[in-house]
Design an enzyme around this catalytic site. Structure first.
Site, PDB file in Angstrom:
ATOM      1  N   LYS A  87       0.855  -1.197   0.000  1.00 35.13           N
ATOM      2  CA  LYS A  87       0.000   0.000   0.000  1.00 35.13           C
ATOM      3  C   LYS A  87       0.889   1.246   0.000  1.00 35.13           C
ATOM      4  CE  LYS A  87      -4.359   1.221   2.273  1.00 35.13           C
ATOM      5  NZ  LYS A  87      -5.088   1.107   3.537  1.00 35.13           N
TER       6      LYS A  87
HETATM    7  O1  G3P Z   1      -9.534   2.192   4.043  1.00 34.52           O
HETATM    8  C1  G3P Z   1      -9.248   3.477   4.465  1.00 34.52           C
HETATM    9  C2  G3P Z   1      -9.675   3.637   5.842  1.00 34.52           C
HETATM   10  O2  G3P Z   1      -8.890   2.915   6.718  1.00 34.52           O
HETATM   11  C3  G3P Z   1      -9.967   4.981   6.311  1.00 34.52           C
HETATM   12  O3  G3P Z   1     -11.178   4.846   6.925  1.00 34.52           O
HETATM   13  O4  G3P Z   1     -12.958   5.418   8.450  1.00 34.52           O
HETATM   14  O5  G3P Z   1     -10.589   6.146   8.916  1.00 34.52           O
HETATM   15  O6  G3P Z   1     -11.888   7.207   7.097  1.00 34.52           O
HETATM   16  P1  G3P Z   1     -11.682   5.975   7.901  1.00 34.52           P
END
Ligand code: G3P
Length: 221
Positions: A87
């Site tokens: 990633k």
């Molecule tokens: O996949 C990306 C993710 O980990 C971010 O998610 O909920 O932190 O915006 P969030």
């Protein structure tokens, strides 16, 4: 549509895997920190543990932000297990790193994507997956799903093979709308997956079926 779970929590990964519909896992440094996983060796061991649970792509994020550092770290991560996807953040050196890994046949996930232009660059660099963060766009009053639509159109125009991985999914409606648009993959919390199960008419219908069965079984005794 592939279902990935966005967590580094082994119990939740096991629970999703037990459902039989899990296609992979995404993690990031914040999710690792949330589980208290720190230190290079512990992080590596954790990725190995995840790969033992899930038979599918597991995104492991590099910490370096310079080209050489991302290559060194990414090669190390890719060597851990055949299911590891490196990633890489959407930055200038990240584009170069995506191209390097793509030329080597190593799978990549381009993360922190918030615009169609960034998604276009990721596809040009040969990323396996592009991760537009829809929830974080919604958080700042910008329509995350519109970005998925835009990227779908652009990728289809040119038959880019990069898969659209709708990330930062927060709830079931994100999953359903991403499926309508044609996102290739979604990654979200376990609740966004198990939430799809729920319908009150399923619950009341099943209760009625079981009650009717019990009544007729008692009558036929
Ligand atoms: O996949 C990306 C993710 O980990 C971010 O998610 O909920 O932190 O915006 P969030």
């Amino acid at each position: 549509m592939k279902f990935f779970i966005d967590t580094a929590n082994l119990d939740q990964i096991r629970e999703a895997q037990d459902l039989g519909i899990l296609d992979g896992v995404t993690t990031n440094p914040s999710l690792m920190a949330k589980e208290g996983i720190t230190g290079e060796q512990n992080v590596i061991n954790h990725y190995k543990a995840i790969c033992e649970i899930v038979d599918g792509d597991v995104s492991a994020e590099v910490i370096a932000t310079d080209y050489e550092g991302m290559i060194a770290e990414g090669m190390k991560l890719a060597d851990l297990h055949e299911n590891i996807v490196v990633k890489i953040p959407m930055i200038k050196d990240g584009i170069k790193a995506l191209k390097y890994f793509s030329d080597k046949g190593i799978k990549t996930n381009c993360t922190l994507v918030f615009s169609a232009g960034q998604a276009l660059l990721a596809a040009k660099a040969g990323a396996t997956y592009v991760s537009p963060f829809i929830g974080r766009l919604d958080d700042i009053s910008t329509n995350g799903l519109q970005l998925i639509e835009q990227i779908r159109l652009i990728y289809d125009n040119y038959a880019f093979e990069t898969e659209i991985l709708a990330a930062s999914v927060r709830h079931t409606m994100h999953v359903i709308e991403c499926a309508e648009i044609g996102a290739d993959v979604m990654t979200g919390p376990l609740s966004a997956i198990t939430g799809l199960l729920k319908h009150p008419l399923t619950d009341s219908g099943l209760a009625q079926f079981l009650a009717d069965h019990a009544k007729s079984a008692a009558a036929n005794k």
